[in-house]
Each structure stands twice: as structure tokens, then as C-alpha cells.
Design an enzyme around this catalytic site. Sequence first.
Site, mmCIF file in Angstrom:
data_model
loop_
_atom_site.group_PDB
_atom_site.id
_atom_site.type_symbol
_atom_site.label_atom_id
_atom_site.label_comp_id
_atom_site.label_asym_id
_atom_site.label_seq_id
_atom_site.Cartn_x
_atom_site.Cartn_y
_atom_site.Cartn_z
ATOM 1 N N CYS A 24 0.816 -1.209 0.000
ATOM 2 C CA CYS A 24 0.000 0.000 0.000
ATOM 3 C C CYS A 24 0.843 1.249 0.000
ATOM 4 C CB CYS A 24 -0.912 0.019 1.221
ATOM 5 S SG CYS A 24 -2.098 -1.323 1.192
ATOM 6 N N HIS A 57 -12.024 0.783 2.400
ATOM 7 C CA HIS A 57 -10.674 1.094 2.854
ATOM 8 C C HIS A 57 -9.907 1.950 1.841
ATOM 9 C CE1 HIS A 57 -6.696 0.573 4.581
ATOM 10 N NE2 HIS A 57 -7.332 0.277 5.694
ATOM 11 N N PRO A 58 -9.262 3.000 2.327
ATOM 12 C CA PRO A 58 -8.667 3.982 1.425
ATOM 13 C C PRO A 58 -7.274 3.641 0.918
ATOM 14 C CG PRO A 58 -8.410 4.715 3.673
ATOM 15 C CD PRO A 58 -9.155 3.415 3.739
ATOM 16 N N CYS A 59 -6.792 2.473 1.263
ATOM 17 C CA CYS A 59 -5.407 2.126 0.967
ATOM 18 C C CYS A 59 -5.016 2.333 -0.493
ATOM 19 C CB CYS A 59 -5.178 0.687 1.386
ATOM 20 S SG CYS A 59 -3.483 0.142 1.207
ATOM 21 N N ARG A 60 -5.893 1.984 -1.414
ATOM 22 C CA ARG A 60 -5.482 2.056 -2.821
ATOM 23 C C ARG A 60 -6.083 3.256 -3.558
ATOM 24 N NH1 ARG A 60 -5.858 -3.533 -5.686
ATOM 25 N NH2 ARG A 60 -4.055 -2.710 -6.775
#
Lengths: 226, 86
Positions: free
Chosen positions: A2, A169-172
Site C-alpha cells: 500500500c 478502505h482507502p489504501c489504494r
Amino acid sequence: SCSMAGEEDFFLEEKRFRQFCEEFVKHSQQIGDGWEWRTSKDFGDGYLSKTHFQVRNRHIPPDLKEKNNDNTEEMLFAHVEEPSDDSQAAGVCSTEEVVRYEYHVLYSSSYQVPVLYFRACFLDGRPLTLDEIWGSVHASYQARLQEGPWDTITQQEHPILGQPFFVLHPCRTNEFISAVLRGSQEHHRNINYITLWLSTVGPVVGLNLPLSYAKLAPEQSTAAAV
Amino acid sequence: VDVLLKAGGDTPIMRTKKWAVERTRTIQGLVDFIKKFLKLMASEQLFIYVNQSFAPSPDQEVGTLYECFGSDGKLVLHYCKTQAWG
């Protein structure tokens, strides 16, 4: 991983986040799309919020439909005996139910991207499970859920409200936003990050942005006047 | 409707960029087509953008997009793929 940074990453500063949200809300107000900016007394942060109600059709089990009408009494009796925790069977007559969806867009300072929080509940307050939410999402969007540029959907406490919400989820996020913006150097200053991001991730959770948001780019040209 | 497809980011460029597409073809239909054409893996996802700034809903029709955003007799769409998952 990430944390891999691309050649050019278009991180979103919080100030820009607010500016984009402001533009976004203005347009939403023009077309009556229901988005508003909420602030919290205790936290300096603000966030975008939209609530909408949707009528969902519930499937009537086929065997109930096809039963011989002469056996009406038998059919009703059979229905009453069905287990009470079978949500599909509750209420023979009602084929529709109203669901209240809430979508919030918050800023994540650790990832420097916006994050989508959402939840849904029936009018009696019973929250929908993630599976129930997916049940009403178009099939092609469901494919995106598995394959889209997001890690997972988890249930977390809303940072401001303190209630459980589902979170994309903001990871990508930065990865795919950067990929889209990379090809448009001059143009990207006029692109509303929120519009770009929300139009991409929204449909997966049943949130669609009307086409008119696509014209959101400010009119003013960045070219110097002669 | 004449559509010009442009690659964004690290996405492979299609050898044929100009396509005549039926008005009623949806964005999702176009996505499936491009994925096949580029031989993308099933786990890779493709997104289409108009004005490089907005991703239309998968069930949006190309004809409608052309009416709103087409110019010079064609609709320019950018497509962008994400990395393979897993």
C-alpha cells in the site's frame, strides 16, 4: 504494498478536500442531489453527508406464489409456521420495504485521501448487513466489489459520530486516482477530486452520481489572457 | 456514435482507438469489450472516464454521454486499469 509511491502521486491536502467538497455541495444543491456539509462542534473536521431512502422489492418465495388458491387457508397456516428469524418470509403481503442509506465522505489525514463511510437500515431501525446491502446492488457493480481498487470493506467506528459504519478502505485510493490524473497534467487542476473519486467508488455501494457532476470543472481558464 | 478511446495511466494503448458504438451500449458493455480486447486478467478492473474527471455509472448509455459530452462528432473516453488483485 500500500505504501508504494508512484512517480507522481496526487495526494489530497485537507484544504483542497474542503474546497472540492464545497464545490461538490454547491452543485448538489443546484440539482437537488441531497449532499450537505456537516461540521462537528467537538472536532475541527467536517464531512460530506447524504441520506437517501430507497424502496426495495423483496422477493416472494416462488412456492407461495404458485400454490393453489383453493388451499388459501393451508398456505397461510404454512406461512405462520415458518421460522421467525427467516427475514425473507416476514410479511406475506408486503413486497416492498424502505431502506435508509447514509453516505459520509471524511478526510483521512493518514492516507491523505477521502474515505467513504456508509450504512443502511430499515425504517424500524434494524441495520442491514453487508450482504443485504449488496443484494440490491447491480450485478456488474458486485463484480467491481471483488476486483476494484480497494482493499476491503470493514466495519468501523465513525470517527466523528462514534457509530458503526461500513468503510471502503482507502489504501489504494491514491493509486487509482493518480493513474487517472497522470495523463491529464494541465487539465487536472480543474478536476474535482471528490467527483472523480466518488463517481468511481460510489456505484459499488449503491451510490450513483448524476451525469451533471461531470460538468463540474470550473469555467475559468488557467491560460493567461492576452 | 463515434467513440475515441484513450488510455490513461499505465494502461495499455489500444491499436484501434476509434470505434463506432451503438447508442444503447452501456459503459459496462464497453468495459467488457475493452478488457477482452486488451486481454486483461479477470482480476484487473477497468474504469472509463468522461472529461477525464468523471466515471459514469456502469449502466449509463453511450448515446446519452455522446449527447452531453461529445464534440467534433465524437465522444472521447479515457480508460484506466487498476493493478491485478491478489
